[in-house]
Motif scaffolding. Structure first.
Motif, PDB file in Angstrom:
ATOM      1  N   VAL A 178       4.590  41.543  19.657  1.00  0.00           N
ATOM      2  CA  VAL A 178       5.844  42.086  19.127  1.00  0.00           C
ATOM      3  C   VAL A 178       6.844  42.141  20.277  1.00  0.00           C
ATOM      4  N   ARG A 179       7.387  40.986  20.617  1.00  0.00           N
ATOM      5  CA  ARG A 179       8.339  40.921  21.730  1.00  0.00           C
ATOM      6  C   ARG A 179       9.713  40.430  21.288  1.00  0.00           C
ATOM      7  N   THR A 180       9.850  40.105  20.008  1.00  0.00           N
ATOM      8  CA  THR A 180      11.148  39.692  19.489  1.00  0.00           C
ATOM      9  C   THR A 180      11.386  40.383  18.155  1.00  0.00           C
ATOM     10  N   PRO A 181      12.650  40.511  17.739  1.00  0.00           N
ATOM     11  CA  PRO A 181      12.925  41.070  16.410  1.00  0.00           C
ATOM     12  C   PRO A 181      12.233  40.287  15.292  1.00  0.00           C
ATOM     13  N   ARG A 182      12.156  38.965  15.427  1.00  0.00           N
ATOM     14  CA  ARG A 182      11.514  38.189  14.374  1.00  0.00           C
ATOM     15  C   ARG A 182      10.040  38.534  14.262  1.00  0.00           C
ATOM     16  N   GLN A 183       9.370  38.711  15.381  1.00  0.00           N
ATOM     17  CA  GLN A 183       7.959  39.096  15.341  1.00  0.00           C
ATOM     18  C   GLN A 183       7.794  40.491  14.728  1.00  0.00           C
ATOM     19  N   ALA A 184       8.699  41.397  15.075  1.00  0.00           N
ATOM     20  CA  ALA A 184       8.628  42.747  14.520  1.00  0.00           C
ATOM     21  C   ALA A 184       8.839  42.720  13.012  1.00  0.00           C
ATOM     22  N   HIS A 185       9.825  41.948  12.555  1.00  0.00           N
ATOM     23  CA  HIS A 185      10.097  41.891  11.123  1.00  0.00           C
ATOM     24  C   HIS A 185       8.940  41.229  10.371  1.00  0.00           C
ATOM     25  N   ALA A 186       8.387  40.177  10.930  1.00  0.00           N
ATOM     26  CA  ALA A 186       7.255  39.509  10.289  1.00  0.00           C
ATOM     27  C   ALA A 186       6.068  40.459  10.161  1.00  0.00           C
TER      28      ALA A 186
END
Length: 590
Positions: free
Chosen positions: A529-537
């Protein structure tokens, strides 16, 4: 005769007009979509008590049902997975073994019917190796007392069962004139029509209708706080109201809308008050028999129609008319490829950060039942007049009754069934989760609906007067609840989502934005979880099945967390490593 004893089996030989094989229809694919995970699901099997004149002989039942098997290809269809695709295979001829039970002359036919239904339903259909219908007869001597059929939902819906029941009665009554008749529109024909250019255009239009509304629908309609009480599991009640039946006639005369529209308008009005939500969205099980060639079609056409009712305007009559128009639009856009809709819904869910819950369902089965059948054995309701709950909806009105009924587990927050409109309105209202929709809520909504309908039958009703008429008030909400777009969202639920999905310190804040709020997640960057996209996914992967919960609109990743994870000001002092909505497909993971 709660546990009948099988006495014999009788073979019913059938010979149809053709055999064939082809793809599934949209309705069959829709049904298989939810059945495939659990073929023992109680809703995968439907039941019907066939009409029977006194003095009927078993040979008449055999002859009549042989005609039905020959006439309707869905009753002699098996289903097979070939190269990863489900296909239907219509048999030309064969034999169905009907079960025979001997009973004495004093038996209650309804008791005999239910006993046979219970036996027939003991195991799920083997769709690849068994016809999707089972038949049983109870005989007293050489006379038939009762005949019941159960069907796989892959073969029929409620509309189909009503057609089969009507045709069975006609065949039983015409012993000397029984014939298969001319070729009909069958599921293989329907599948070919749906695959034609015209059919694809209609399906594409339905897909546009759905996707447009899904982008504007609340995440769930019955966004109610848990009661903290002892109730859990499913609960169901049936309301019987002669007064509402009389009122529906007068409302229909004024509005030129049907009684079904008035019932759903009343439901929308009381739900709108209770949950403080002006946009009511219902999944309505549509039988899709809106063209001449489909009126006598036997096959599962049932697919969701998305009925969107905006509860606004000066009076109830206007709401009834708008509801009728909304139901018509929903029905016209309810034949679609379920796989295409799922693909689009997943895309919309990701964009919206929501998982449309399909929490409220409306099912009108009254059109498929003969008058009074809502109080008979064709639906699983007890007699609706024990003296457990009785009242009058208003001074001078007839007496109504409310009866609690058994119901199997199911996933929806609320399901309204319109079972009968004459001689009394019979409504069933059920919840799959009494922790959030307790019995008191079900009873309050049913009584509130009845009071609104009876008052509207007496004269014009202002929507502003619905709270007082219905006796309902908005559910109390504390600061844990905020509006996000058109949805009610519980912040503690969002916080639980972040905790479970991200497994790193995180905090969700709600910032005012016009009439609603925007949600921001502050979190510590961690492995995976190092990017917003990873967090949202990660949030979207854990969102399914949650009510009144959405994924944040924005993610802010920090190098560390404050001592107090609920201190928003402290979060904002921490260095920011990345931020964004997490939706952009162009974002590059780092």
């Amino acid at each position: 005769m709660s546990s009948p004893t099988l006495a014999d089996r009788m073979e019913i030989a059938y010979a149809g007009l053709r055999a064939g094989e082809g793809p599934l229809t949209c309705g069959q694919r829709n049904t298989w979509q939810w059945m495939r995970a659990d073929v023992s699901n109680p809703m995968a099997t439907l039941q019907w008590k066939l009409p029977l004149p006194s003095g009927t002989l078993a040979v008449d039942v055999v002859d009549a049902f042989a005609i039905l098997l020959a006439r309707h290809e869905s009753l002699r269809t098996t289903f097979h997975e070939i190269d990863g695709e489900m296909r239907q295979r219509v048999l030309l001829s064969g034999v169905l073994a009907a079960e025979i039970y001997q009973v004495n002359t004093s038996v209650d036919p309804n008791v005999a019917s239910q006993g046979m239904i219970d036996r027939l339903r003991e195991k799920p259909f083997d769709l690849a190796n068994e016809l999707p219908v089972r038949l049983a007869m109870a005989l007293s001597g050489d006379k038939v007392v009762s005949v019941v059929a159960i069907y796989s939902h892959m073969a029929v819906d409620y509309g189909s069962m009503a057609i089969l029941g009507r045709e069975f009665a006609e065949l039983i009554g015409t012993a000397g004139n029984r014939s298969v008749g001319a070729a009909r529109h069958q599921p293989l024909d329907q599948a070919a029509e749906e695959a034609s250019p015209r059919g694809r255009r209609r399906a594409d239009a339905a897909l546009r209708y759905w996707t447009g509304h899904l982008r504007q629908a609340p995440q769930c309609l019955m966004a109610l706080p848990p009661t903290g009480g002892r109730e859990d599991g499913p609960a169901s009640a049936a309301l019987r109201s002669p007064s509402a039946a009389a009122a529906l006639d007068r409302i229909a005369a004024r509005t030129q809308a049907g009684p079904v529209a008035a019932v759903l308008a009343a439901f929308s009005a009381v739900v709108s008050v209770r949950v403080d939500q002006s946009r009511c969205v219902f999944a309505s099980l549509s039988s899709n028999r809106f063209t001449a060639r489909l009126r006598d079609y036997v096959g599962t056409l049932a697919q969701d129609g998305l009925v969107v009712v905006d509860v606004a305007g000066p009076n109830f009559d206007d709401l009834v008319r708008r509801t009728g128009a909304a139901m018509l639009r929903a029905n016209r856009n309810s034949i679609f490829d379920v796989a295409d809709l799922v693909t689009q819904a997943v895309k919309i869910n990701k964009e919206q950060g929501m998982d449309f819950s399909r929490d409220c369902v409306f099912n009108n089965i009254s059109a498929h039942l003969p008058p009074g059948a809502g109080e008979a054995a064709n639906v699983q309701l007890p007699a609706l007049d024990p003296p457990d709950l009785r009242w009058s909806p208003m001074s001078g009105a007839g007496e109504s009754s409310l009866t609690w009924t058994p119901t199997p587990p199911f996933p929806n927050r609320l399901v309204l069934q319109l079972i009968s409109v004459q001689p009394a309105v019979v409504l069933g209202l059920s919840t799959g989760d009494a922790r959030h929709v307790p019995r008191s809520e079900i009873a309050g909504l049913l009584r509130g609906m009845e009071r609104v309908l009876v008052a509207a039958g007496a004269g014009q009703v202002c929507l502003a007067d619905v709270p007082e008429l219905s006796g309902l008030t908005p559910v109390p909400r504390d600061s844990d609840w905020v509006r996000v777009g058109v949805s009610w969202v519980q912040l503690s639920g969002v916080q639980a989502l972040l905790r479970e999905a991200l497994e790193t310190p995180a905090y969700a804040s709600a910032e005012p934005d016009g009439d609603g709020h925007l949600l921001t997640a502050h979190l510590v960057a961690a492995n995976g979880v190092r990017t917003p996209r990873q967090a949202h996914a990660a949030c979207m992967a854990r969102l399914g099945g949650r009510y009144a919960v959405v994924a944040p609109h924005r993610y802010v990743l920090h190098d560390s967390a404050p001592a107090d994870l609920t201190d928003l000001a402290a979060w904002r002092t921490r260095p920011v490593l990345a931020s964004g909505d997490g939706r952009a497909s162009t974002e590059v993971d780092q």
